[in-house]
Design a protein around this motif. Structure first.
Motif, PDB file in Angstrom:
ATOM      1  N   LYS A  12       0.829  -1.202   0.000  1.00  0.00           N
ATOM      2  CA  LYS A  12       0.000   0.000   0.000  1.00  0.00           C
ATOM      3  C   LYS A  12       0.863   1.251   0.000  1.00  0.00           C
ATOM      4  O   LYS A  12       1.956   1.260   0.555  1.00  0.00           O
ATOM      5  N   VAL A  13       0.342   2.324  -0.609  1.00  0.00           N
ATOM      6  CA  VAL A  13       0.980   3.635  -0.626  1.00  0.00           C
ATOM      7  C   VAL A  13      -0.059   4.657  -0.185  1.00  0.00           C
ATOM      8  O   VAL A  13      -1.151   4.713  -0.739  1.00  0.00           O
ATOM      9  N   TYR A  36       3.876   7.311   2.092  1.00  0.00           N
ATOM     10  CA  TYR A  36       4.201   6.258   3.046  1.00  0.00           C
ATOM     11  C   TYR A  36       3.867   4.932   2.385  1.00  0.00           C
ATOM     12  O   TYR A  36       2.732   4.683   2.011  1.00  0.00           O
ATOM     13  N   GLU A  37       4.880   4.071   2.195  1.00  0.00           N
ATOM     14  CA  GLU A  37       4.681   2.777   1.548  1.00  0.00           C
ATOM     15  C   GLU A  37       4.952   1.674   2.567  1.00  0.00           C
ATOM     16  O   GLU A  37       5.903   1.743   3.341  1.00  0.00           O
ATOM     17  N   GLY A  52       8.099  -3.416   6.243  1.00  0.00           N
ATOM     18  CA  GLY A  52       8.710  -2.798   5.067  1.00  0.00           C
ATOM     19  C   GLY A  52       8.319  -1.347   4.895  1.00  0.00           C
ATOM     20  O   GLY A  52       8.093  -0.895   3.780  1.00  0.00           O
ATOM     21  N   ARG A  53       8.280  -0.589   5.971  1.00  0.00           N
ATOM     22  CA  ARG A  53       7.856   0.812   5.898  1.00  0.00           C
ATOM     23  C   ARG A  53       8.939   1.672   5.261  1.00  0.00           C
ATOM     24  O   ARG A  53      10.104   1.595   5.633  1.00  0.00           O
ATOM     25  N   LYS A  54       8.531   2.491   4.289  1.00  0.00           N
ATOM     26  CA  LYS A  54       9.431   3.427   3.621  1.00  0.00           C
ATOM     27  C   LYS A  54       8.678   4.721   3.389  1.00  0.00           C
ATOM     28  O   LYS A  54       7.463   4.726   3.222  1.00  0.00           O
ATOM     29  N   TYR A  55       9.417   5.819   3.372  1.00  0.00           N
ATOM     30  CA  TYR A  55       8.834   7.130   3.135  1.00  0.00           C
ATOM     31  C   TYR A  55       9.483   7.759   1.911  1.00  0.00           C
ATOM     32  O   TYR A  55      10.690   7.666   1.725  1.00  0.00           O
ATOM     33  N   PHE A  56       8.658   8.407   1.070  1.00  0.00           N
ATOM     34  CA  PHE A  56       9.125   9.044  -0.151  1.00  0.00           C
ATOM     35  C   PHE A  56       8.545  10.443  -0.254  1.00  0.00           C
ATOM     36  O   PHE A  56       7.471  10.714   0.267  1.00  0.00           O
ATOM     37  N   LEU A  57       9.257  11.317  -0.957  1.00  0.00           N
ATOM     38  CA  LEU A  57       8.774  12.657  -1.265  1.00  0.00           C
ATOM     39  C   LEU A  57       8.743  12.776  -2.784  1.00  0.00           C
ATOM     40  O   LEU A  57       9.767  12.605  -3.437  1.00  0.00           O
TER      41      LEU A  57
END
Length: 120
Positions: A12-13, A36-37, A52-57
Motif C-alpha cells: 500500500k501507498v 508512506y509505503e 517494510g515501511r518506507k517514506y518518499f517525497l
C-alpha cells in the motif's frame, strides 16, 4: 495483491502530507507529496501486520522521487519546508493512474482499480 483464501498480503501507498516549496532538481515552485509505503498482511481485508515501511517525497513539477530517511520523518511531518540535502533521489516503482489517481505498479499496462490504460 496476493490472496490465500481469507488471508492476503498487499503493498500500500498512502499520502501523509503535502508541501509547497521550491524543488531542488528543477528549481520550480511546486507541490510535493510525502508518501508512506508499506506491506500489509490482512484477514478479510482487516490489516493485522505491517512491515517494510518506507517514506518518499514526490515532486509534482518534475515527477522526481526522493527517499526520506527514518531519522528525518518526524521533523518533516512537523515542518513547512523540505531540506533536500537530507534526501536521496530514487526511481519510484509506481506510476500514477491518470483516471483514478491511484498509485499502480509501473509494470502494469492497465490500472487494476479502474481498468484504464496507463501511460508507459
Amino acid at each position: 495483491m496476493f490472496f490465500i483464501g481469507i488471508f492476503g498480503i498487499q503493498n500500500k501507498v498512502k499520502e501523509l502530507k503535502e508541501f509547497t516549496d521550491v524543488c531542488c532538481s528543477c528549481g520550480k515552485y511546486s507541490r510535493m507529496k510525502l508518501l508512506y509505503e508499506y506491506n500489509c498482511f490482512h484477514i478479510f481485508f482487516l490489516p493485522l501486520f505491517k512491515w517494510g515501511r518506507k517514506y518518499f517525497l514526490e515532486a509534482r513539477c518534475c515527477r522526481r522521487v526522493f527517499e526520506v530517511p527514518d531519522n528525518y520523518i518526524d521533523e518533516l511531518l512537523e515542518a513547512d519546508t523540505v531540506d533536500f540535502s537530507r534526501l536521496t533521489e530514487i526511481n519510484m516503482p509506481y506510476t500514477l493512474c491518470p483516471n483514478c489517481r491511484n498509485y499502480v505498479d509501473s509494470g502494469y499496462k492497465f490500472c487494476p482499480n479502474c481498468g484504464s490504460k496507463l501511460k508507459l
